[in-house]
Design a protein around this motif. Structure first.
Motif, PDB file in Angstrom:
ATOM      1  N   TYR A 121     -13.625 -21.836  -2.625  1.00  0.00           N
ATOM      2  CA  TYR A 121     -14.527 -20.783  -3.094  1.00  0.00           C
ATOM      3  C   TYR A 121     -14.587 -20.693  -4.614  1.00  0.00           C
ATOM      4  CZ  TYR A 121     -10.487 -17.732  -3.997  1.00  0.00           C
ATOM      5  OH  TYR A 121      -9.311 -17.217  -4.481  1.00  0.00           O
ATOM      6  N   GLY A 147      -4.064 -17.328   3.929  1.00  0.00           N
ATOM      7  CA  GLY A 147      -3.164 -16.181   3.879  1.00  0.00           C
ATOM      8  C   GLY A 147      -2.515 -15.906   5.223  1.00  0.00           C
ATOM      9  N   GLY A 148      -1.802 -14.784   5.280  1.00  0.00           N
ATOM     10  CA  GLY A 148      -1.062 -14.443   6.490  1.00  0.00           C
ATOM     11  C   GLY A 148      -1.967 -14.417   7.712  1.00  0.00           C
ATOM     12  N   VAL A 149      -2.967 -13.554   7.703  1.00  0.00           N
ATOM     13  CA  VAL A 149      -3.868 -13.444   8.858  1.00  0.00           C
ATOM     14  C   VAL A 149      -4.689 -14.725   9.004  1.00  0.00           C
ATOM     15  CG1 VAL A 149      -5.804 -12.167   9.845  1.00  0.00           C
ATOM     16  CG2 VAL A 149      -3.994 -10.933   8.612  1.00  0.00           C
ATOM     17  N   VAL A 152      -5.111  -3.456  13.666  1.00  0.00           N
ATOM     18  CA  VAL A 152      -4.005  -4.045  14.433  1.00  0.00           C
ATOM     19  C   VAL A 152      -3.061  -2.945  14.923  1.00  0.00           C
ATOM     20  CG1 VAL A 152      -2.486  -4.467  12.426  1.00  0.00           C
ATOM     21  CG2 VAL A 152      -2.290  -5.903  14.465  1.00  0.00           C
ATOM     22  N   ALA A 207     -11.568  -4.022  13.439  1.00  0.00           N
ATOM     23  CA  ALA A 207     -10.517  -3.504  14.314  1.00  0.00           C
ATOM     24  C   ALA A 207      -9.315  -3.088  13.466  1.00  0.00           C
ATOM     25  CB  ALA A 207     -10.102  -4.567  15.320  1.00  0.00           C
ATOM     26  N   HIS A 230      -5.142 -24.977  -1.343  1.00  0.00           N
ATOM     27  CA  HIS A 230      -4.786 -24.880   0.088  1.00  0.00           C
ATOM     28  C   HIS A 230      -5.500 -25.916   0.955  1.00  0.00           C
ATOM     29  CE1 HIS A 230      -2.930 -21.132  -1.065  1.00  0.00           C
ATOM     30  NE2 HIS A 230      -4.083 -20.558  -1.340  1.00  0.00           N
ATOM     31  N   TYR A 249       0.857  -1.194   0.000  1.00  0.00           N
ATOM     32  CA  TYR A 249       0.000   0.000   0.000  1.00  0.00           C
ATOM     33  C   TYR A 249       0.897   1.251   0.000  1.00  0.00           C
ATOM     34  CZ  TYR A 249      -3.615  -3.306   1.704  1.00  0.00           C
ATOM     35  OH  TYR A 249      -4.468  -4.367   1.879  1.00  0.00           O
ATOM     36  N   HIS A 258      -2.830 -15.464  -3.969  1.00  0.00           N
ATOM     37  CA  HIS A 258      -2.959 -16.868  -3.546  1.00  0.00           C
ATOM     38  C   HIS A 258      -1.852 -17.278  -2.572  1.00  0.00           C
ATOM     39  CE1 HIS A 258      -6.193 -17.331  -6.373  1.00  0.00           C
ATOM     40  NE2 HIS A 258      -5.418 -16.948  -7.383  1.00  0.00           N
ATOM     41  N   LEU A 259      -1.500 -16.370  -1.669  1.00  0.00           N
ATOM     42  CA  LEU A 259      -0.424 -16.687  -0.721  1.00  0.00           C
ATOM     43  C   LEU A 259      -0.843 -17.803   0.222  1.00  0.00           C
ATOM     44  CD1 LEU A 259       1.023 -13.210   0.360  1.00  0.00           C
ATOM     45  CD2 LEU A 259       1.532 -14.599  -1.627  1.00  0.00           C
ATOM     46  N   SER A 271      -8.901 -21.041  -1.907  1.00  0.00           N
ATOM     47  CA  SER A 271      -8.902 -21.754  -3.191  1.00  0.00           C
ATOM     48  C   SER A 271      -8.373 -23.174  -2.976  1.00  0.00           C
ATOM     49  CB  SER A 271      -8.099 -20.991  -4.251  1.00  0.00           C
ATOM     50  OG  SER A 271      -6.734 -20.962  -3.915  1.00  0.00           O
ATOM     51  N   VAL A 280     -11.602  -8.127   8.241  1.00  0.00           N
ATOM     52  CA  VAL A 280     -10.214  -7.696   8.469  1.00  0.00           C
ATOM     53  C   VAL A 280      -9.850  -6.663   7.412  1.00  0.00           C
ATOM     54  CG1 VAL A 280      -7.816  -8.461   8.690  1.00  0.00           C
ATOM     55  CG2 VAL A 280      -9.674  -9.934   9.475  1.00  0.00           C
ATOM     56  N   PHE A 281     -10.323  -6.902   6.195  1.00  0.00           N
ATOM     57  CA  PHE A 281     -10.248  -5.880   5.143  1.00  0.00           C
ATOM     58  C   PHE A 281     -11.666  -5.344   4.975  1.00  0.00           C
ATOM     59  CE2 PHE A 281     -10.291  -4.315   0.789  1.00  0.00           C
ATOM     60  CZ  PHE A 281      -9.147  -3.518   0.808  1.00  0.00           C
ATOM     61  N   THR A 333      -2.796  -9.446  14.280  1.00  0.00           N
ATOM     62  CA  THR A 333      -4.126  -9.138  13.734  1.00  0.00           C
ATOM     63  C   THR A 333      -5.117 -10.225  14.153  1.00  0.00           C
ATOM     64  OG1 THR A 333      -3.126  -8.020  11.850  1.00  0.00           O
ATOM     65  CG2 THR A 333      -5.437  -8.675  11.628  1.00  0.00           C
ATOM     66  N   ASN A 344     -12.596 -16.719   6.092  1.00  0.00           N
ATOM     67  CA  ASN A 344     -12.484 -16.502   4.645  1.00  0.00           C
ATOM     68  C   ASN A 344     -11.091 -15.939   4.355  1.00  0.00           C
ATOM     69  OD1 ASN A 344     -13.576 -16.514   2.035  1.00  0.00           O
ATOM     70  ND2 ASN A 344     -14.048 -14.324   2.137  1.00  0.00           N
TER      71      ASN A 344
END
Ligand SMILES: NC(=O)c1ccc[n+]([C@@H]2O[C@H](COP(=O)([O-])OP(=O)(O)OC[C@H]3O[C@@H](n4cnc5c(N)ncnc54)[C@H](OP(=O)(O)O)[C@@H]3O)[C@@H](O)[C@H]2O)c1
Length: 335
Positions: free
Chosen positions: A220, A180-182, A282, A280, A205, A50, A325-326, A202, A260-261, A141, A176
């Motif tokens: 999904y 990923g990381g979080v 973090v 929230a 995973h 970002y 797709h992490l 996806s 989260v987003f 987070t 959902n």
């Protein structure tokens, strides 16, 4: 002892991954309350891209960014020097932390960083610097959404204080963006609390999320969770976006959705369904990171590494992030 300069990745302009440039810059001096950390590994997080892309302030902070700037918030490394007013940390200690967040002055993409001691925790002895560097922002987070907010700062996103839902046997959580990381920390923390976990990601995973303890997996790309699931106590949505309100339909009356987003939610619809939405932000918190560190040390929670890149190849790390797709975290290796 360090020489007087170090290698750091800086942004001289905003743009794509190509604007990440390796520079020789002065080693920072630790200010009051800070320690100098010799960085071994840096966790890569969405705020890094970002900032790279041109966002110059974080909601809820006064921080504005002037260029050039060293991006990055998540580090793991070794204490090299300690300010006179810092207790409890000494030269040689292994530490990890989320630095100065919310804010864009973490300056972690470097060989050394001046870090607020209160943002740091001891690196769990049982994991290496790469894994430790993957934990701070994503792990905190998940912790601050699901376990304990841990600070009194009002959220820039809503007036009401975020309150985690009590999790335990008998509660079901849908996550959902679970790989990923979080998401991958959230899956493990919800399981640690005894909840039943439905992981949405996806198809690639599926085995990963089952290994982390997910009780049910929904791909999904093949099915819509809102058509398969109902009566969930909590949805943690790390994806968000324009179609996010569809997940409200998976909740039971009295349930909660934690974006989260940020997503788009209609007050009338949530009232009609009898559910709440709470978001929230973090924040750095060394004490909470120490609690998470104990779980990492015990192997109760693990950090998945999507990929690693040398610091000098930060551009390639950001290009990897752009492909999406992490599965777990991207980490830069430094020392
Ligand atoms: N509120 C806060 O304080 C806070 C803190 C941290 C992060 N965030 C935000 O939370 C978001 C997630 O962060 P992160 O670090 O976890 O990102 P990440 O590591 O990139 O993970 C995102 C995951 O979402 C999955 N995904 C993408 N589209 C999906 C879809 N339509 N349905 C389900 N899963 C989907 C991706 O893999 P697959 O598509 O292969 O499943 C990926 O594993 C970011 O936007 C970040 O800015 C907010």
């Amino acid at each position: 002892m360090p020489t007087h300069t170090m290698r750091a990745v800086r942004l001289h302009e905003h743009g794509g991954p190509e604007v990440l440039r390796l520079d020789e810059v002065p080693i920072p001096e630790p200010g009051p309350g800070e320690v100098l950390v010799r960085v071994h590994a840096v966790g890569v997080n969405p705020p890094d891209w970002y900032l790279r892309g041109g966002l110059t302030s974080v909601p809820g902070t006064d921080s504005t960014i002037s260029l050039p700037v060293i991006p990055g918030t998540d580090v793991s490394g070794v204490v090299e020097a300690v300010a006179a007013d810092v207790d409890g940390l000494a030269v040689g200690d292994e530490v990890f932390g989320l630095l100065r967040f919310p804010g864009f002055d973490g300056s972690a993409y470097a060989e050394y960083v001046a870090a607020p001691a209160s943002d740091l925790a001891r690196k769990p002895a049982g994991i290496d610097h790469v894994h430790a560097a993957g934990a701070p922002m994503a792990g905190l987070t998940a912790w601050q959404y699901l376990i304990e907010v841990g600070h009194d700062h009002p959220s820039p996103f809503q007036e009401a204080r975020h309150r985690p839902t009590a999790l335990g046997a008998g509660t079901t959580v849908l996550i959902n963006g679970a790989a990923g990381g979080v998401g991958h920390f959230a899956v493990q923390l919800a399981k640690w609390k005894g909840a039943r976990v439905i992981a949405v990601a996806s198809g690639a995973h599926a085995a990963f999320l089952s290994d982390l303890g997910a009780d049910r997996f929904i791909d999904y790309t093949k099915s819509r969770p809102e058509e398969l699931v109902q009566d969930v106590d909590l949805v943690l949505d790390t994806v968000g976006g324009p179609h996010s309100s569809r997940l409200l339909r998976t909740l039971k009356h009295g349930g909660a959705l934690f974006p989260v987003f940020p997503g788009e939610y209609d007050d009338e619809e949530t009232a009609k369904l009898g559910v709440t939405v709470s978001i929230a932000q973090v924040r750095s918190n060394g004490a909470q990171l120490a609690e998470l560190g104990r779980l990492l040390d015990a192997g109760t929670v693990r950090v998945a590494i999507d990929s690693t890149f040398p610091l000098a190849h930060a551009r390639a790390a950001h290009e990897r992030a752009t492909r999406g797709h992490l599965q777990g975290k991207i980490v830069l290796t430094v020392a």
